[in-house]
Design a protein around this motif. Structure first.
Motif, short mmCIF file in Angstrom:
data_model
loop_
_atom_site.label_atom_id
_atom_site.label_comp_id
_atom_site.label_asym_id
_atom_site.label_seq_id
_atom_site.Cartn_x
_atom_site.Cartn_y
_atom_site.Cartn_z
N THR A 66 0.83 -1.21 0.00
CA THR A 66 0.00 0.00 0.00
C THR A 66 0.86 1.26 0.00
O THR A 66 0.77 2.09 -0.92
N LEU A 67 1.71 1.40 1.02
CA LEU A 67 2.50 2.62 1.17
C LEU A 67 3.46 2.83 0.02
O LEU A 67 3.74 3.98 -0.36
N SER A 94 -3.29 14.61 -1.26
CA SER A 94 -4.65 14.51 -0.70
C SER A 94 -4.79 13.28 0.17
O SER A 94 -5.84 13.06 0.78
N GLN A 95 -3.73 12.47 0.28
CA GLN A 95 -3.74 11.32 1.18
C GLN A 95 -4.08 11.73 2.61
O GLN A 95 -4.63 10.93 3.38
N ALA A 96 -3.77 12.97 2.99
CA ALA A 96 -4.09 13.42 4.35
C ALA A 96 -5.58 13.35 4.60
O ALA A 96 -6.03 12.97 5.69
N LEU A 97 -6.35 13.71 3.59
CA LEU A 97 -7.82 13.64 3.68
C LEU A 97 -8.27 12.21 3.93
O LEU A 97 -9.07 11.93 4.84
N PHE A 98 -7.74 11.27 3.14
CA PHE A 98 -8.17 9.88 3.24
C PHE A 98 -7.62 9.21 4.50
O PHE A 98 -8.27 8.33 5.08
N THR A 99 -6.42 9.62 4.95
CA THR A 99 -5.87 9.05 6.18
C THR A 99 -6.77 9.34 7.37
O THR A 99 -7.09 8.45 8.17
N LEU A 145 -4.72 7.27 -10.96
CA LEU A 145 -3.91 8.13 -10.11
C LEU A 145 -4.51 8.26 -8.71
O LEU A 145 -3.80 8.31 -7.71
N MET A 146 -5.84 8.28 -8.62
CA MET A 146 -6.49 8.42 -7.32
C MET A 146 -6.24 7.22 -6.41
O MET A 146 -6.44 7.30 -5.19
N ILE A 147 -5.80 6.10 -6.99
CA ILE A 147 -5.42 4.95 -6.17
C ILE A 147 -4.21 5.31 -5.30
O ILE A 147 -4.05 4.79 -4.19
N SER A 148 -3.37 6.24 -5.78
CA SER A 148 -2.15 6.61 -5.08
C SER A 148 -2.42 7.17 -3.68
O SER A 148 -1.90 6.66 -2.69
N PRO A 149 -3.23 8.24 -3.55
CA PRO A 149 -3.49 8.75 -2.20
C PRO A 149 -4.27 7.77 -1.33
O PRO A 149 -4.10 7.73 -0.11
N LEU A 150 -5.13 6.97 -1.95
CA LEU A 150 -5.88 5.96 -1.19
C LEU A 150 -4.94 4.91 -0.61
O LEU A 150 -5.03 4.55 0.57
N GLY A 155 -1.60 2.69 3.85
CA GLY A 155 -0.24 2.38 4.30
C GLY A 155 0.14 3.15 5.55
O GLY A 155 0.81 2.63 6.44
N ASN A 156 -0.29 4.43 5.64
CA ASN A 156 -0.03 5.21 6.84
C ASN A 156 -0.60 4.54 8.09
O ASN A 156 0.04 4.49 9.14
N LEU A 157 -1.82 4.02 7.97
CA LEU A 157 -2.47 3.39 9.11
C LEU A 157 -1.81 2.05 9.45
O LEU A 157 -1.65 1.71 10.63
N LEU A 158 -1.44 1.29 8.42
CA LEU A 158 -0.76 0.02 8.67
C LEU A 158 0.61 0.24 9.31
O LEU A 158 1.08 -0.58 10.11
N LEU A 159 1.23 1.36 8.98
CA LEU A 159 2.56 1.67 9.50
C LEU A 159 2.55 1.82 11.02
O LEU A 159 3.57 1.64 11.69
N ARG A 160 1.39 2.11 11.58
CA ARG A 160 1.27 2.25 13.03
C ARG A 160 1.64 0.96 13.76
O ARG A 160 2.09 0.98 14.90
N LYS A 161 1.42 -0.17 13.07
CA LYS A 161 1.67 -1.45 13.71
C LYS A 161 3.15 -1.81 13.74
O LYS A 161 3.52 -2.86 14.27
N ALA A 162 3.98 -0.97 13.16
CA ALA A 162 5.43 -1.25 13.12
C ALA A 162 6.19 -0.32 14.05
O ALA A 162 7.32 0.09 13.75
#
Length: 296
Positions: A66-67, A94-99, A145-150, A155-162
């Protein structure tokens, strides 16, 4: 922040902004799949000297898919199919919006009123940009392209588990976990012979761009960003990422002569404004400070 660290934060933002321009040059000769493969293969070289961090393979692959893989492959596809570099740099951020939105859905982390306002502003900006799609690039290219910020947001949220894992080691192995499936995808999509031809005939410009993307933008810049997030609260570091779309848009305008119509330009400014409100808003007390890296 120390003056030296402020300069490092600005330098990282400039590197990530210029990476969009380097991607455009490389994509003139390489397919999106091959370019993304090379990017992560170069960034994964440190894996020869460092051990895999202490996280499960399933989590490593999930974050990588993802990330890194999802974010950068869709980004490369969009640029390769005509989405302007400057616009791409704004859409990715715009990933900040989706995060924030995904965190609310997955973890029940309700955004603050200011974050909600920022989400609304950024959403309006994206809708304004959508109103310009179809004139100089296809709806399909923008959709990919919109798949990129999504992907970036997930990936940002999954990164929390590391948590607690050395940042440099983690990102090197994330790159390796992306490079392997991307190489297979390249052979399937492009074919072995065309892939070899592209590699053997790569110009010096493309080779330098790939070294910059893999060695500097992906490896060194992520390490510097991670070090800043380790030493300072995220609220002090993350706002510097707002410079990325400005650098990307300015560089693409200078290098490629990109110009944007009034509606698209207004949409880009609105998205950046919404992101600024979200990033600079005070976070809820229940929301822990998490390293949410931003890149090109």
């Amino acid at each position: 922040m120390k003056p030296a660290d402020i300069l490092i934060a600005v330098l990282v933002a400039v590197i990530w902004g210029l990476a969009f321009v380097a991607s455009r040059f490389a994509l003139d000769e390489l397919s999106p799949e091959l370019m993304t493969t090379l990017r992560f293969a170069i960034a994964a070289v440190p894996c020869l000297f460092i051990r895999k961090p202490k996280i499960t393979w399933s989590l490593l692959i999930a974050i990588s898919s993802t990330l890194f893989l999802g974010q950068f492959l869709s980004q490369a596809y969009g640029i390769a199919h005509g989405v302007p570099v400057g616009l791409t740099s704004v859409v990715v951020q715009s990933q900040a919006l989706f995060t924030i939105g995904f965190a609310a859905i997955a973890f029940g982390e309700r955004p603050t009123p200011m974050q909600t306002l920022g989400i609304a502003i950024a959403a309006i900006g994206l809708l304004m940009i959508c109103g310009t799609v179809g004139y100089d690039f296809s709806v399909a290219a923008f959709a990919v392209l919109m798949i990129s910020p999504l992907s970036f947001a997930v990936g940002n949220l999954l990164l929390r588990k590391a948590r607690g894992v050395p940042m440099f080691d983690l990102f090197a192995w994330l790159c390796l976990a992306s490079a392997v499936p991307l190489f297979v995808l390249t052979l399937i999509a492009d074919g072995p012979a065309p892939t070899w031809t592209s590699l053997s005939r790569m110009s010096l410009t493309s080779a330098l761009c790939m070294l910059a993307l893999g060695g500097i933008s992906t490896s060194i810049a992520y390490w510097l960003w991670g070090r800043l997030l380790r030493d300072y609260p995220a609220a002090q570091v993350v706002p510097f990422a707002l410079l990325v779309p400005f650098v990307g848009s300015a560089a693409s305008s200078i290098v490629f002569g990109e110009r944007f119509g009034p509606l698209r330009l207004a949409g880009m400014v609105t998205v950046i404004g919404g992101i600024a409100v979200m990033v600079l808003a005070k976070r809820p007390d229940t929301l822990p400070e998490e390293p949410l890296p931003k890149t090109a």
